[in-house]
Enzyme design. Structure first.
Site, PDB file in Angstrom:
ATOM      1  N   GLY A 185      -3.992  29.562  20.609  1.00  0.00           N
ATOM      2  CA  GLY A 185      -5.353  30.058  20.819  1.00  0.00           C
ATOM      3  C   GLY A 185      -5.679  31.300  20.026  1.00  0.00           C
ATOM      4  O   GLY A 185      -6.652  32.000  20.343  1.00  0.00           O
ATOM      5  N   VAL A 193      -9.230  31.372  18.446  1.00  0.00           N
ATOM      6  CA  VAL A 193     -10.246  31.543  19.492  1.00  0.00           C
ATOM      7  C   VAL A 193     -10.289  32.997  19.959  1.00  0.00           C
ATOM      8  O   VAL A 193     -11.373  33.557  20.181  1.00  0.00           O
ATOM      9  CB  VAL A 193      -9.973  30.587  20.672  1.00  0.00           C
ATOM     10  CG1 VAL A 193     -10.843  30.950  21.876  1.00  0.00           C
ATOM     11  CG2 VAL A 193     -10.248  29.150  20.259  1.00  0.00           C
ATOM     12  N   LYS A 208      -7.989  36.546   6.597  1.00  0.00           N
ATOM     13  CA  LYS A 208      -6.912  35.572   6.775  1.00  0.00           C
ATOM     14  C   LYS A 208      -6.019  35.649   5.546  1.00  0.00           C
ATOM     15  O   LYS A 208      -6.368  35.151   4.474  1.00  0.00           O
ATOM     16  CB  LYS A 208      -7.498  34.167   6.919  1.00  0.00           C
ATOM     17  CG  LYS A 208      -6.465  33.081   7.197  1.00  0.00           C
ATOM     18  CD  LYS A 208      -6.009  33.111   8.630  1.00  0.00           C
ATOM     19  CE  LYS A 208      -5.062  31.957   8.929  1.00  0.00           C
ATOM     20  NZ  LYS A 208      -4.599  31.955  10.336  1.00  0.00           N
ATOM     21  N   THR A 224      -2.761  27.875   5.837  1.00  0.00           N
ATOM     22  CA  THR A 224      -1.900  26.754   5.487  1.00  0.00           C
ATOM     23  C   THR A 224      -2.362  25.492   6.207  1.00  0.00           C
ATOM     24  O   THR A 224      -3.051  25.552   7.229  1.00  0.00           O
ATOM     25  CB  THR A 224      -0.432  27.033   5.855  1.00  0.00           C
ATOM     26  OG1 THR A 224      -0.313  27.174   7.271  1.00  0.00           O
ATOM     27  CG2 THR A 224       0.060  28.300   5.177  1.00  0.00           C
ATOM     28  N   GLY A 278       0.789  31.756  12.551  1.00  0.00           N
ATOM     29  CA  GLY A 278       1.919  31.610  13.463  1.00  0.00           C
ATOM     30  C   GLY A 278       2.320  32.933  14.078  1.00  0.00           C
ATOM     31  O   GLY A 278       1.481  33.708  14.540  1.00  0.00           O
ATOM     32  N   PRO A 310      -9.907  30.913  28.962  1.00  0.00           N
ATOM     33  CA  PRO A 310      -9.656  29.543  29.417  1.00  0.00           C
ATOM     34  C   PRO A 310      -9.401  28.586  28.262  1.00  0.00           C
ATOM     35  O   PRO A 310      -9.900  28.782  27.144  1.00  0.00           O
ATOM     36  CB  PRO A 310     -10.953  29.182  30.152  1.00  0.00           C
ATOM     37  CG  PRO A 310     -11.995  30.044  29.527  1.00  0.00           C
ATOM     38  CD  PRO A 310     -11.304  31.328  29.172  1.00  0.00           C
TER      39      PRO A 310
END
Length: 231
Positions: free
Chosen positions: A14, A17, A37, A41, A110, A198
Site C-alpha cells: 500500500g 496509496v 520516484k 520497475t 519495495g 483501509p
C-alpha cells in the site's frame, strides 16, 4: 521545503496509496506537492506507473520519475536486464533539491535496502543525502513485525530518523495478528504508528481517498487519526 522518504516492509503493502493520501492532505491544505520516484520497475515505456496512480488518487501533483525498467525486479537487477544505466543516489538527491514545492515525497521501490545500482546504493542513501525522515508503510498481517523491526534497525544504524509507521491496507475484518500488530508495531520499531488506511483505496475516487486520509492518517501527516481510534 519539507521532504518525506516513503519506504515499505516489502512490495504490495500500500505504499503508493499512502503516498497519495499524504499528497492529498497536503494539497487540501494548500501546499504544492511533488512526488519523486527514483526507479519505476515492472512498467513498460508509455504505460502508467506509480506516479500516474498517485495523481489519479490525489489530484494534480508534480511528478518526477528518474528511471524506468520493464522487468519487475529490484532496480539494480532491472537496469542490468535492460542494459540501461542504473539510478545513482546522488541523482535522486539532486532531483529532489531541484524541486519548487512545499512538500516533496520520495517513493522507493519495495523495501529500504533494495539496491538501486551495483554500488549497493539504496533508498537509505537517498534519505541520508537529504537528511530526511522516513515513513515506513507496513503490511497488516503475520510476519510484519520482523520486517518492520529490521527496517527500523537499519535506519537507526545509519543515524536516520524513522518518523513512524503507516499500515497501508488494513482489512475490513482483521484477524488476531492484524489486530495485535497495531499495538506491537510501535514497540518493535521504537517509532509511533502514524496511521491505518483501509484496504481497497487503490480504486477510490479522489474525494473518497481524501476522506480516508483525513480519518486514517495522524496529525504528523496532516490527518486527524489517533491511535486511540485504531480499528
Amino acid at each position: 521545503m519539507r521532504i518525506l522518504v516513503v519506504t515499505g516492509t516489502g512490495t504490495d503493502v500500500g505504499k503508493t496509496v499512502v503516498v497519495a493520501a499524504i499528497a492529498a492532505l497536503a494539497r487540501a491544505a494548500g501546499e504544492r506537492v511533488t512526488v519523486v520516484k527514483p526507479a519505476q520497475t515492472g512498467v513498460a515505456p508509455g504505460e502508467d506507473g506509480d506516479l500516474a496512480a498517485v495523481a489519479g488518487l490525489a489530484g494534480p501533483v508534480g511528478a518526477v520519475e528518474l528511471a524506468r525498467y520493464p522487468e519487475p525486479l529490484a532496480p539494480a537487477t532491472a537496469a542490468r536486464c535492460a542494459g540501461t544505466p542504473p539510478v545513482m543516489a546522488a541523482e535522486v538527491v539532486d532531483a529532489v533539491r531541484a524541486q519548487d514545492a512545499d512538500l516533496v515525497i520520495v517513493e522507493g521501490a519495495g523495501g529500504l535496502l533494495v539496491r538501486f545500482n551495483d554500488l549497493a546504493e539504496t533508498l537509505a542513501d537517498v534519505a541520508a543525502g537529504l537528511a530526511a525522515p522516513v515513513v515506513l508503510v507496513a503490511s497488516a498481517g503475520l510476519g510484519v513485525l520482523n520486517t518492520a523491526a529490521l527496517t527500523a534497525e537499519a535506519l537507526a544504524r545509519r543515524g536516520l530518523t524513522l518518523a513512524g509507521t503507516v499500515v497501508g491496507a488494513y482489512p475490513e475484518h482483521p484477524d488476531l495478528a492484524e489486530r495485535t500488530n497495531l499495538d506491537d508495531l510501535p514497540t518493535v520499531t521504537a517509532a509511533p504508528l502514524l496511521g491505518v488506511l483501509p484496504a481497497g483505496l487503490g480504486a477510490a475516487s479522489p474525494e473518497d481517498l481524501l476522506a480516508a486520509a483525513r480519518c486514517g492518517l495522524g496529525p504528523v501527516l496532516g490527518g486527524g487519526w489517533s491511535p486511540r481510534r485504531a480499528p
